[in-house]
Design an enzyme around this catalytic site. Structure first.
Site, PDB file in Angstrom:
ATOM      1  N   ARG A 162      15.149   1.005  -3.538  1.00 24.69           N
ATOM      2  CA  ARG A 162      15.066   2.391  -3.095  1.00 24.69           C
ATOM      3  C   ARG A 162      13.799   3.046  -3.640  1.00 24.69           C
ATOM      4  NH1 ARG A 162      20.838   5.192  -3.163  1.00 24.69           N
ATOM      5  NH2 ARG A 162      21.066   4.389  -1.054  1.00 24.69           N
ATOM      6  N   GLU A 203      17.800  -4.729   3.555  1.00 25.66           N
ATOM      7  CA  GLU A 203      18.619  -4.456   4.736  1.00 25.66           C
ATOM      8  C   GLU A 203      19.275  -5.726   5.267  1.00 25.66           C
ATOM      9  OE1 GLU A 203      19.794  -1.789   6.142  1.00 25.66           O
ATOM     10  OE2 GLU A 203      18.876  -0.620   4.559  1.00 25.66           O
ATOM     11  N   GLY A 234      26.473 -15.919   1.345  1.00 28.69           N
ATOM     12  CA  GLY A 234      27.173 -16.060   2.625  1.00 28.69           C
ATOM     13  C   GLY A 234      26.304 -15.709   3.827  1.00 28.69           C
ATOM     14  N   TYR A 235      26.831 -15.963   5.008  1.00 33.33           N
ATOM     15  CA  TYR A 235      26.112 -15.694   6.270  1.00 33.33           C
ATOM     16  C   TYR A 235      24.650 -16.171   6.155  1.00 33.33           C
ATOM     17  CZ  TYR A 235      30.180 -12.836   7.280  1.00 33.33           C
ATOM     18  OH  TYR A 235      31.459 -12.410   7.485  1.00 33.33           O
ATOM     19  N   TYR A 274      20.249  -2.428  14.823  1.00 34.58           N
ATOM     20  CA  TYR A 274      20.569  -1.655  13.616  1.00 34.58           C
ATOM     21  C   TYR A 274      19.521  -1.876  12.516  1.00 34.58           C
ATOM     22  CZ  TYR A 274      22.279  -0.417   9.110  1.00 34.58           C
ATOM     23  OH  TYR A 274      22.341   0.109   7.851  1.00 34.58           O
ATOM     24  N   ASP A 295      25.284   1.556  12.181  1.00 36.57           N
ATOM     25  CA  ASP A 295      26.135   0.413  11.848  1.00 36.57           C
ATOM     26  C   ASP A 295      27.592   0.893  11.835  1.00 36.57           C
ATOM     27  OD1 ASP A 295      26.311   1.922   9.574  1.00 36.57           O
ATOM     28  OD2 ASP A 295      25.981   0.257   8.182  1.00 36.57           O
ATOM     29  N   CYS A 354      33.472   8.402   3.393  1.00 32.17           N
ATOM     30  CA  CYS A 354      34.047   8.283   4.733  1.00 32.17           C
ATOM     31  C   CYS A 354      34.408   6.833   5.018  1.00 32.17           C
ATOM     32  CB  CYS A 354      33.074   8.824   5.785  1.00 32.17           C
ATOM     33  SG  CYS A 354      33.929   9.223   7.318  1.00 32.17           S
ATOM     34  N   CYS A 361      33.785  15.486   0.319  1.00 34.88           N
ATOM     35  CA  CYS A 361      32.754  15.165   1.321  1.00 34.88           C
ATOM     36  C   CYS A 361      31.900  16.393   1.642  1.00 34.88           C
ATOM     37  CB  CYS A 361      33.425  14.659   2.588  1.00 34.88           C
ATOM     38  SG  CYS A 361      32.256  14.382   3.928  1.00 34.88           S
TER      39      CYS A 361
HETATM   40  S1  SF4 Z   1      35.330  15.099   6.019  1.00 32.30           S
HETATM   41 FE1  SF4 Z   1      33.741  13.641   5.490  1.00 32.30          FE
HETATM   42  S2  SF4 Z   1      34.897  11.902   4.605  1.00 32.30           S
HETATM   43 FE2  SF4 Z   1      36.358  13.147   5.735  1.00 32.30          FE
HETATM   44  S3  SF4 Z   1      36.424  12.219   7.759  1.00 32.30           S
HETATM   45 FE3  SF4 Z   1      34.916  13.880   7.843  1.00 32.30          FE
HETATM   46  S4  SF4 Z   1      32.965  12.898   7.430  1.00 32.30           S
HETATM   47 FE4  SF4 Z   1      34.555  11.480   6.778  1.00 32.30          FE
END
Ligand code: SF4
Length: 368
Positions: free
Chosen positions: A27, A45, A89-90, A125, A143, A195, A204
Site C-alpha cells: 500500500r 492484486e 493455492g490457485y 476486475y 469483485d 459488509c 459502517c
Molecule cells: S450498512 Fe454498511 S455494512 Fe451494513 S449492509 Fe450497508 S454497506 Fe453493508
C-alpha cells in the site's frame, strides 16, 4: 439511473478509510499520487484473488525480495516461481503473473484499461484494480466484495452481476472525486471487514445511506449463493522409494495443480484390499484434502522397493535430496513432511506393492 450520485453516497468512505487503513506492504503512503511501484500492485492484486490479506502478506514480502521487478520475474525459472507460490493455492495465478511481467518487461506498462485487461490472467476486475490503485485511473473494480456492498447500498434485487456495466458507469465519477486508489481500496476494505455476508452495520460509515440496512434486508440482499456439492473421491497418495530416489509425477501444463510436482496416486477401488503385504509398505493416518470443487479422502502410503523400475511418460525418479526444492501443492507437501518423520505404521490391509508398480507403469492414476 435512479441512484443518487456515487460521489455523494460514497463520500463517507474516503475519510473512514483514511482513518482505518492498515499499513500493508503493497500500500502506497500517498493515495492521491500514482503508485511508485505498479509491479507491487499487480503482484498484490493477483495474490489477493481468492486469498485473505493475512495469508498474502508474508508471501508478498518473500516474493518481492526474490523477484523485485517485472524483469526479474520474467527471467525466473518456472520451478523457482512455483516454489515461491507453494502453499498459496490457485497456482495458475503464478504462471499468469510471470506472463504479465514478461509482457511488461518487454513492452512497458499499457497506457489504458484495455491494455491492462489484455495482459495474461488479469481479467476485468484485476485490470481495473491495478488501473485505479497503480495509475489513479477512474476504473471501477467490481469483485464479490464490491458487488455485495453496492447491492446493499442501492438495494439491488437478485444477482448484482448483471448490473456491472451500470455500476461501473455510476462509480467512475465517484472515483474521480474521492481518488481512484483511495475509494477502490476503501470499498475493498469495507467489503472485507464490515459488509461481510453477516454484516456489522452499526460501525459502517455507509449505514445512514444504505438501503438494505434501512429496510432490514441485509440477509437477502444480495441473495445467498448456493454452491454445488464438491465431488468426493478417495485415493492413495504414493511415496514410492528405491535406491535413494522417489517417484514423482512431473508438472503438467494445465489443471488445478499445473506447474507442481506431485506424488503418484492410485484408486483404492481398483486394488484388492486383503492381499499379503511385506513389512516395507507403510501407511500414515489419512486426511481430507478440500479443494473448491473436490474433497479427497487421502491415504498416504510409503513403499520401499529394492530397485527402480522403468516408468512411463509423466513420471520421474528424483533424488530424495532434491525433494525439498521442488514446488508442490499442499496435499503433496504434507506427504513430503511425513517422509521426514520417523514411523508410519506397517499396513495390514491395502494394496499389494506389485499391483501399485503395475499401475504406475500402466497409468499415472487419477491425478487432480
Ligand atoms: S450498512 Fe454498511 S455494512 Fe451494513 S449492509 Fe450497508 S454497506 Fe453493508
Amino acid at each position: 439511473m435512479p441512484w443518487p450520485p456515487a460521489s455523494e453516497l460514497l463520500a463517507p468512505l474516503a475519510p473512514w478509510f483514511d482513518q482505518v487503513r492498515r499499513d500493508l506492504p503493497w500500500r502506497a503512503a500517498d493515495l492521491d499520487a500514482p503508485h511508485p511501484d505498479p509491479y507491487a500492485v499487480l503482484v498484490s492484486e493477483v495474490m489477493l484473488q481468492q486469498t485473505q490479506v493475512a495469508t498474502v502478506v508474508p508471501y508478498f514480502e518473500r516474493w518481492m525480495a526474490r523477484f523485485p521487478t517485472a524483469t526479474a520475474l520474467a527471467a525466473a525459472p518456472d520451478d523457482a516461481i512455483h516454489k515461491a507460490w507453494e502453499g498459496l493455492g490457485y497456482y495458475r495465478r503464478a504462471r499468469f503473473l510471470k506472463a504479465a511481467a514478461t509482457s511488461v518487461a518487454a513492452h512497458d506498462w499499457p497506457g489504458d484499461l484495455d491494455g491492462l485487461a489484455a495482459l495474461p490472467g488479469l481479467g476485468p476486475y484485476t485490470a481495473a484494480a491495478v488501473g485505479a490503485i497503480a495509475f489513479q485511473w477512474p476504473t471501477p473494480a467490481l469483485d464479490g466484495n464490491a458487488f455485495r456492498v453496492l447491492a446493499r447500498l442501492l438495494a439491488l434485487e437478485g444477482d448484482p452481476k448483471p448490473h456491472a456495466a451500470a455500476l461501473r458507469a455510476w462509480l467512475a465519477p465517484g472515483l474521480t472525486v474521492h481518488g481512484p486508489s483511495r475509494l477502490t481500496q476503501a470499498l475493498m476494505e469495507l467489503g472485507a471487514t464490515h459488509c461481510t455476508p453477516a454484516p456489522e452495520c452499526a460501525a459502517c460509515p455507509l449505514a445512514a445511506a444504505c438501503a438494505a440496512h434501512r429496510a432490514d434486508r441485509t440477509g437477502e440482499i444480495p441473495p445467498p449463493r448456493t454452491r454445488p456439492r464438491p465431488r468426493e473421491v478417495a485415493l492413495w497418495l504414493l511415496a514410492v522409494e528405491a535406491e535413494g530416489h522417489v517417484l514423482l509425477q512431473t508438472p503438467s501444463g494445465k489443471g488445478l495443480l499445473a506447474g507442481l510436482w506431485r506424488w503418484p496416486t492410485a484408486d483404492p477401488e481398483n486394488h484388492p484390499a486383503d492381499c499379503a503385504l511385506p513389512r516395507d509398505l507403510m501407511a500414515w493416518p489419512g486426511w481430507t484434502q478440500v479443494y473448491t470443487h473436490r474433497r479427497e479422502a487421502v491415504r498416504p502410503l510409503h513403499v520401499t522397493l529394492p530397485t527402480r523400475f522403468q516408468v512411463q511418460d509423466g513420471l520421474r525418479w528424483v533424488p530424495r535430496a532434491k525433494l525439498a526444492v521442488l514446488p508442490m501443492g499442499r496435499r503433496d507437501q504434507r506427504l513430503r513432511s511425513l517422509l521426514g518423520l520417523p514411523g508410519g505404521t506397517p499396513l495390514m490391509e491395502g494394496p499389494d506393492p506389485a499391483d501399485l508398480v503395475a499401475a504406475l507403469t500402466r497409468d499415472a492414476g487419477p491425478g487432480t
